[in-house]
Design a protein around this motif. Structure first.
Motif, PDB file in Angstrom:
ATOM      1  N   VAL A   1      30.863  41.505   0.296  1.00 22.31           N
ATOM      2  CA  VAL A   1      30.564  40.621   1.812  1.00 22.31           C
ATOM      3  C   VAL A   1      31.479  39.597   2.074  1.00 22.31           C
ATOM      4  CG1 VAL A   1      28.633  38.911   2.560  1.00 22.31           C
ATOM      5  CG2 VAL A   1      28.108  40.857   1.427  1.00 22.31           C
TER       6      VAL A   1
ATOM      7  N   ASN B   1      33.866  40.427   5.678  1.00 17.12           N
ATOM      8  CA  ASN B   1      33.170  39.835   6.905  1.00 17.12           C
ATOM      9  C   ASN B   1      33.942  38.342   7.136  1.00 17.12           C
ATOM     10  OD1 ASN B   1      30.618  41.604   7.458  1.00 17.12           O
ATOM     11  ND2 ASN B   1      30.639  41.222   5.236  1.00 17.12           N
TER      12      ASN B   1
ATOM     13  N   GLN C   1      23.978  34.830  -1.412  1.00 10.41           N
ATOM     14  CA  GLN C   1      24.601  34.575  -0.261  1.00 10.41           C
ATOM     15  C   GLN C   1      24.157  33.486   0.565  1.00 10.41           C
ATOM     16  OE1 GLN C   1      26.365  37.232   0.423  1.00 10.41           O
ATOM     17  NE2 GLN C   1      25.981  38.999  -0.840  1.00 10.41           N
TER      18      GLN C   1
ATOM     19  N   LEU D   1      21.433  43.163   4.316  1.00  8.53           N
ATOM     20  CA  LEU D   1      21.396  42.438   3.220  1.00  8.53           C
ATOM     21  C   LEU D   1      19.934  42.025   2.892  1.00  8.53           C
ATOM     22  CD1 LEU D   1      24.398  40.509   3.371  1.00  8.53           C
ATOM     23  CD2 LEU D   1      24.379  42.459   2.088  1.00  8.53           C
TER      24      LEU D   1
END
Length: 271
Positions: free
Chosen positions: A151, A155, A177, A194
């Motif tokens: 991630v 991204n 996250q 996610l």
């Protein structure tokens, strides 16, 4: 990767005032989908202490919100809530599930924010000291590590959110996250993917978990409650509740987040 290092109120005050109702609705829909998965697995009842918080403020004409908390034989405290003023740049939404002491599966933490950019938090709140219990880390965190790194690496529009509050930074697990992001559809789709993947995985953890021995459950329940209360009471974003609704209402909302006014018994407690 960029980094966001601001208090929530700074993020709001230093941004243009825009109507973020559409993003708010998307986040509401996402949390409803995730909650439906939890509802489908657990027996839950609304705690009466939160019925008066079904709707407060004067949304959609101004700031408002909703807080609903639930409990059941396997769930100590589940909160499904939102607070804010979507027409004026801000909304904060939560789905948190704190398990009872019958298993040691990490608790589920999800928060979504519009300030007016997007923000999300997704974590597995540990029930042990990870540096002490390597087996627990290996079971619930190491398998997520590669995805966590992906991630970050794949991204570039995401900005890691570093809380200015040290206690909040300490509350994050190694695979949390916690990002700010432009409200582009692809980023909201990433958050949707996610969160759904994590809830599905978390439900699998619950189904596969071994029971906690009976003589260890009281201590685990006490630890869970202390962690939940500290996180709720020390959240720097509580200042936005005070700004919108005053200290008295905010204090009641914070108690709703950790169960300070609960009426239903905790799982395993004498009835």
């Amino acid at each position: 990767m960029k980094e966001t290092l601001q208090h929530v109120e700074q993020m709001v005050d230093e941004s243009p005032v825009v109507d973020v109702t559409e993003t708010f609705r998307q986040f509401e829909e996402l949390l409803a989908e995730l909650k439906a998965k939890v509802d489908g697995r657990f027996e839950l009842a609304r705690d009466p202490s939160t019925l008066a918080l079904e709707s407060y403020g004067n949304h959609p004409d101004g700031p408002g919100g909703r807080l609903a908390a639930y409990s059941g034989p396997e769930i100590d405290w589940m909160v499904h809530s939102w607070l804010g003023n979507p027409k004026a740049s801000f909304a904060n939404l939560h789905l948190t599930v704190w398990l009872g002491p019958q298993v040691k599966v990490p608790h589920l933490g999800i928060a979504l924010l519009v300030w007016p950019e997007g923000w999300f938090y997704l974590d597995s709140v540990p029930r042990v000291h990870l540096m002490q219990d390597g087996d627990y880390y290996d079971r619930y965190y190491e398998p997520l590590n590669a995805g966590w790194l992906a991630v970050k690496e794949e991204n570039p529009e995401l900005e890691w959110f570093t809380s200015r509050a040290g206690f909040i930074r300490a509350s994050l697990s190694p695979t949390a996250q916690c990002y700010s992001f432009p409200r582009a559809e692809k980023n909201i789709d990433l958050v949707r993917r996610l969160t759904h993947e994590h809830v599905d995985r978390w439900l699998g953890w619950v189904d596969e978990a071994e029971p906690v021995p009976g003589d260890e459950r009281a201590a685990l329940a006490a630890s869970d409650l202390a962690i939940r209360r500290n996180i709720a009471e020390r959240d720097p974003a509580n200042v936005m509740g005070v700004r919108f609704f005053g200290q008295e209402t905010t204090d009641r909302l914070v108690r709703g987040l950790w169960g300070g006014d609960r009426e239903l018994p905790r799982p395993g407690a004498p009835r």
